[in-house]
Design a protein around this motif. Structure first.
Motif, PDB file in Angstrom:
ATOM      1  N   ILE A 289      41.395   7.796  17.737  1.00  0.00           N
ATOM      2  CA  ILE A 289      42.448   6.875  18.133  1.00  0.00           C
ATOM      3  C   ILE A 289      41.910   5.727  18.987  1.00  0.00           C
ATOM      4  O   ILE A 289      42.538   4.666  19.100  1.00  0.00           O
ATOM      5  N   ARG A 290      40.726   5.899  19.590  1.00  0.00           N
ATOM      6  CA  ARG A 290      40.116   4.831  20.383  1.00  0.00           C
ATOM      7  C   ARG A 290      39.169   3.960  19.549  1.00  0.00           C
ATOM      8  O   ARG A 290      38.430   3.131  20.092  1.00  0.00           O
ATOM      9  N   GLY A 291      39.220   4.110  18.235  1.00  0.00           N
ATOM     10  CA  GLY A 291      38.312   3.372  17.366  1.00  0.00           C
ATOM     11  C   GLY A 291      38.406   1.865  17.523  1.00  0.00           C
ATOM     12  O   GLY A 291      37.387   1.160  17.484  1.00  0.00           O
ATOM     13  N   ARG A 292      39.616   1.354  17.719  1.00  0.00           N
ATOM     14  CA  ARG A 292      39.764  -0.095  17.870  1.00  0.00           C
ATOM     15  C   ARG A 292      39.161  -0.580  19.194  1.00  0.00           C
ATOM     16  O   ARG A 292      38.513  -1.625  19.248  1.00  0.00           O
ATOM     17  N   THR A 293      39.392   0.174  20.264  1.00  0.00           N
ATOM     18  CA  THR A 293      38.822  -0.232  21.550  1.00  0.00           C
ATOM     19  C   THR A 293      37.310  -0.093  21.553  1.00  0.00           C
ATOM     20  O   THR A 293      36.612  -0.918  22.154  1.00  0.00           O
TER      21      THR A 293
END
Length: 416
Positions: A289-293
């Motif tokens: 879920i933190r892939g974009r950040t």
């Protein structure tokens, strides 16, 4: 047409051209100072030129939250087409400017009209693109801005071949014509009557702009995103407004040569970064879920050595290598800002939120534009670029420490 599965990508294509014109019209002035200063003598001062570039940013910044509020309540189609028409008319009028005073106020007016575009366009794109295509769609749209920046670098070249007045006239006419084309093909996700209903509900509930701002400013994550977005705006606007000057000074070449070299290098590399970063982000977020950040943070890390090399480099190869590294990294960051925002902010307030982010980033940009104008007059422009690397490192630390999304698409379930 909006029900057609192809239209979300048609929309990106239509807005790609608008984004190109948005950045081309604002950027070409950065390389046209030598051509214009014989007609408008005040431009012989780099500090005065910095003020001219800065007034656009200050006005653009103040208008950005207003633009977001408008986009969240009214037809995005008409906000986009109207803003394009007005800034193109202003670009055309700049060709008739006879004094620094006239240029100054036309530039301020351009700041008002251009501010309406980006929050509205990105909000519209994220309405049509969700999940696995969101970062890529935003990234493709952002490449239009980069191409516009690159073409803006040819402003000095066209002005040298013809005149700076003709340059403004030509691009102004192109934008006016395209705004009329958009009326036929640009569509909203909502129907016009839906916007009217939304606006009436807003009035009845007395939950106008202050309620939207209250919702955003009580969200701690939004404050982190706001600061994280603002800090990299310093080197971003520095490269837009002063990299051609830095290249011309350090390599002792003309602005007609330095402008295209600087803007094309940054634009091509940002193109690669935003497309690659968009695809990586869309893939990574499905795994983590933190892939974009994570994708955004890696991009900013790449800009740190690039800024140091830009500041202290003295060879063409070194400048191009540094510019390429900066562009790739910043593209990875730039294409993920709105998708990251979607993980923390309701769809009802995304244009407003992005407008506030844009305002903060632009104010930082106006500040650094003025500062670098003074350092350029003092012969220390390279040192100013190098110091920006330290500031970017702070943004990276902020991202990895505090920004932890819990879902891919955030929406309030009640009370919004």
């Amino acid at each position: 047409m909006t029900s057609n599965k192809k239209y979300p990508w048609v929309l990106v294509g239509l807005l790609w051209i608008v984004g190109l014109l948005n950045y081309l019209d604002r950027q070409m002035l950065a390389t046209m100072r030598p051509a214009m200063q014989s007609s408008i003598t005040e431009l012989q001062s780099a500090e005065n030129f910095g003020y001219l570039m800065g007034i656009f940013l200050w006005i653009y910044g103040f208008m950005s939250p207003v633009a977001g509020l408008i986009a969240d309540k009214f037809s995005k189609k008409w906000v986009i087409t109207g803003s394009l028409f007005v800034w193109s008319a202003v670009t055309f009028a700049m060709g008739y400017a006879k004094s620094y005073h006239e240029l100054y106020w036309l530039r301020a007016t351009m700041g008002i009209s251009e501010a309406l575009y980006l929050p509205t366009a990105l909000a519209l794109i994220t309405e049509f693109h969700q999940g696995k295509t969101r970062s890529l769609a935003v990234g493709i749209h952002m490449t239009g801005l980069y191409v516009g920046t690159a073409l803006g670098g040819f402003g000095a070249t066209i002005a040298a071949a013809h005149s700076w007045q003709i340059t403004f006239h030509v691009f102004g006419i192109v934008g006016i014509i395209y705004s009329l084309i958009l009326i036929l093909f640009l569509k909203n996700k909502q129907h016009a009557e839906d916007y009217i209903i939304t606006f009436k509900k807003t009035i009845i509930k007395s939950s106008g702009p202050f309620a939207a701002l209250r919702t955003l400013f009580t969200n701690v994550s939004f404050w982190i995103i706001l600061i994280y977005f603002a800090i990299p705006s310093l080197p971003s606007w520095a490269t837009k407004n002063w990299l051609p000057t830095l290249l011309a000074q350090n390599l002792n070449i003309s602005m007609a040569q330095a402008g295209p070299i600087a803007t094309i290098t940054i634009a091509v590399s940002q193109f690669i970064g935003v497309i690659g970063g968009g695809a990586l982000s869309d893939w990574w977020v499905r795994k983590n879920i933190r892939g974009r950040t994570f994708t955004s943070g890696i991009g900013l890390i790449l800009t740190i050595p690039a800024l140091l090399l830009l500041g202290f480099g003295n060879s063409l190869v070194g400048f191009i290598a540094a510019g390429f590294c900066f562009g790739v990294g910043f593209g990875m960051f730039d294409g993920n800002n709105m998708p990251i925002l979607c993980q923390f902010i309701s769809s009802k307030h995304r244009a407003t939120a992005y407008g506030l982010m844009n305002m903060t980033g632009v104010f930082f940009g106006a500040f650094i534009t003025d500062v670098l104008g003074k350092t350029s007059d003092a012969g220390k422009l390279g040192n100013g670029f190098a110091w920006l690397a330290v500031i970017v490192a702070i943004a990276v630390a902020l991202l990895f420490t505090f920004l932890r999304p819990k879902k891919e698409d955030y929406d309030f379930e009640s009370g919004d």
